[in-house]
Design an enzyme around this catalytic site. Structure first.
Site, PDB file in Angstrom:
ATOM      1  CE  LYS A   1      -3.714  -2.012   1.780  1.00 58.18           C
ATOM      2  NZ  LYS A   1      -5.093  -2.233   3.088  1.00 58.18           N
TER       3      LYS A   1
ATOM      4  CG  ASP B   1      -8.018  -0.083   3.396  1.00 53.05           C
ATOM      5  OD1 ASP B   1      -9.623  -0.688   2.881  1.00 53.05           O
ATOM      6  OD2 ASP B   1      -7.035   0.098   3.626  1.00 53.05           O
TER       7      ASP B   1
END
Ligand code: ATR
Length: 273
Positions: free
Chosen positions: A68, A104
């Site tokens: 990420k 997220d």
């Protein structure tokens, strides 16, 4: 028939990812013509893998552990929430460059609020962990205006660093686990990796207020260690992260395709298995 638009999730490991199934269900439901697969990327190979995917016509990517941060570096332009997290889980590949976002935290908030009817405003929230997972959810949590958000971590210094990074966005403070003794929270969110060893963070007794909720960012076929802990503590709800997984996927799908899939049936289908 034209070739379907290509999407994928990149990570390591990736074999057990549920994302291909989630996006296939979204595509079928909304009539979107696309293909979505899982790509295993070797350490150090992220940038080359994205370039190859884009060169082959790839339109968008999800990015998971451990890439990420690499995805954030790769993106030419990132959303404010991704910039703040220093992590990207969604790449939109356009002719002019790559846009990065992080869905997220929005996925967590949507699961709590839209799917479970929880109201974060005014609540005392404890976020456990100060790694990548915690960083990814802090901004969207703070945007809901909890009365306070305490970041607690085994290594307290890292919690402090994180709280300072987000301190202009709301009432956020830092703690070690032991210093939480005597304090109570309405919602405890587990963003640590302790569950990988079927363990839970070492919280003092009584940290969960009566009627409080627990939420584990992890999920599994069986209840996670933290979900079990929440039940033992008498949580009104002790939830795992499957709903968040589907909701963050829906946010990504919307960024790529401009349509919102219905998440309820997809969560139910995944639970069924
Ligand atoms: P992720 O991307 O999943 O957040 P990470 O960045 O490696 O992974 O962070 C892991 C987090 O889980 C950290 O907050 C870590 O605490 P430390 O900073 O003290 O290492 C936390 N963690 C891992 N195992 C844990 C355990 N057994 N108990 C409590 N916290 C744990």
């Amino acid at each position: 028939m034209t070739t379907p638009d290509q999407y994928a999730v990149m990570g390591n490991p990736i074999a057990h990812s549920k994302s291909p199934r989630i996006h296939a269900l979204f595509a079928a439901q909304t009539g979107q013509h696309l293909e979505y697969r899982a790509i295993l990327v070797e350490p150090g190979g992220f940038t080359a893998a994205v370039r190859a995917f884009r060169a082959a016509g790839g339109k968008g990517l999800n990015v998971t552990v451990p890439f990420k941060r690499d995805a954030w570096v790769f993106a030419d332009l990132s959303s404010a929430r991704a910039e703040r997290a220093g992590a990207v889980n969604t790449l939109i590949l356009e002719p002019g460059g790559a846009r990065g976002d992080n869905t997220d935290g929005a996925g967590l908030v949507r699961d709590l609020t839209a799917n479970h009817g929880y109201r974060l405003a005014g609540q005392r929230v404890l976020l456990l962990g100060a790694g990548g997972a915690a960083r990814g959810v802090l901004q969207p949590l703070l945007m809901e205006k909890p009365a306070q958000l305490v970041v607690a971590n085994r290594t307290a210094d890292k919690a402090l660093e994180l709280a300072l990074r987000f301190s202009d966005l709301g009432r956020v403070s830092a703690s070690g686990f032991a210093e939480l003794a005597g304090r109570q929270f309405d919602l405890i969110v587990n963003a640590t990796a302790a569950g990988l060893d079927d363990a839970v963070p070492a919280l003092p007794d009584g940290a969960l207020a009566p009627g409080g909720w627990c939420y584990d960012l992890m999920y599994g076929d069986e209840p996670t260690a933290f979900v079990r802990w929440g039940r033992e503590q008498g949580a009104a709800q002790s939830l795992d992260g499957l709903g968040m997984l589907v909701e963050q996927a829906a946010e990504s799908f919307h960024l790529w395709r401009g349509v919102w899939p219905e998440t309820g049936p997809v969560i139910a289908a995944l639970r069924d298995r």
